[in-house]
Design an enzyme around this catalytic site. Structure first.
Site, PDB file in Angstrom:
ATOM      1  N   ASP A  19       0.835  -1.198   0.000  1.00 56.34           N
ATOM      2  CA  ASP A  19       0.000   0.000   0.000  1.00 56.34           C
ATOM      3  C   ASP A  19       0.872   1.252   0.000  1.00 56.34           C
ATOM      4  O   ASP A  19       2.095   1.165  -0.126  1.00 56.34           O
ATOM      5  CB  ASP A  19      -0.985  -0.033   1.168  1.00 56.34           C
ATOM      6  CG  ASP A  19      -0.293  -0.117   2.521  1.00 56.34           C
ATOM      7  OD1 ASP A  19       0.877   0.309   2.633  1.00 56.34           O
ATOM      8  OD2 ASP A  19      -0.923  -0.604   3.470  1.00 56.34           O
ATOM      9  N   ILE A  20       0.245   2.395   0.173  1.00 57.86           N
ATOM     10  CA  ILE A  20       0.945   3.676   0.090  1.00 57.86           C
ATOM     11  C   ILE A  20       2.031   3.810   1.160  1.00 57.86           C
ATOM     12  O   ILE A  20       2.988   4.554   0.988  1.00 57.86           O
ATOM     13  CB  ILE A  20      -0.083   4.839   0.181  1.00 57.86           C
ATOM     14  CG1 ILE A  20       0.526   6.164  -0.284  1.00 57.86           C
ATOM     15  CG2 ILE A  20      -0.665   4.980   1.567  1.00 57.86           C
ATOM     16  CD1 ILE A  20       0.226   6.483  -1.702  1.00 57.86           C
TER      17      ILE A  20
END
Length: 144
Positions: A19-20
Site C-alpha cells: 500500500d501507500i
C-alpha cells in the site's frame, strides 16, 4: 501452534502487493496463506474440481490472523503450514516468516535473522451433498 510445519512455501513480496505506506496490504496475507494451502493440497493429489463433481465441497469456516511484523517490497518469506483435526474441522496453522537477507541486513540489522510476520489459523470443513460431514477421503490424504 508449536507443531512443526509439514509444508513450506517460499515466496517474495511483489511491489504491487504493498500500500501507500510501503508495506504489504493486510488482505494480501490471506492470499499468501490461501496459495500455500492450495499448493499443499495439490501436492497431495487432491483436486477441488474433482471433489466438487462428487458432491464434496471444502470451505473455510473460520479465519484468525495475528499481525506481527509488516512485510515490505522485495522481502523473501516462507509460509509454513501445520495441520490438525478438531472434530469436523481441519485446522491449518500458518506462519508467514520473513527470512534473513544478508544484503538487506547491511542497511537494516533486523534482516540478520528470521522474523515472524503473521500467524494465522484457518478452520476448514467439508460439506458433502449439502451437509457438514466428516470426510474419510480428506482424513486419509491429510494423514489425520
Amino acid at each position: 501452534s508449536s507443531d512443526l510445519p509439514i509444508f513450506t512455501l517460499p515466496m517474495v513480496v511483489r511491489d504491487y502487493e504493498c500500500d501507500i505506506q510501503g508495506i504489504v496490504n493486510n488482505a494480501v496475507y490471506q492470499h499468501y496463506n490461501e496459495h500455500c494451502r492450495s499448493c499443499f493440497i495439490a501436492s497431495l493429489g487432491i483436486e477441488f474440481a474433482d471433489l466438487h463433481e462428487r458432491g464434496i465441497d471444502v470451505v473455510v469456516a473460520q479465519l484468525n490472523m495475528r499481525f506481527k511484523t509488516s512485510l515490505r517490497p522485495g522481502d523473501k518469506f516462507e509460509v509454513r503450514l501445520a495441520l490438525e483435526k478438531q472434530g469436523l474441522r481441519y485446522v491449518f496453522h500458518q506462519d508467514i516468516v520473513r527470512l534473513a537477507d544478508e544484503k538487506r541486513a547491511l542497511k537494516d540489522s533486523s534482516y540478520q535473522k528470521e522474523v515472524l510476520s503473521l500467524h494465522a489459523q484457518t478452520d476448514i470443513v467439508a460439506i458433502i451433498n449439502g451437509r457438514l460431514s466428516d470426510c474419510p477421503e480428506l482424513n486419509e490424504k491429510f494423514g489425520l
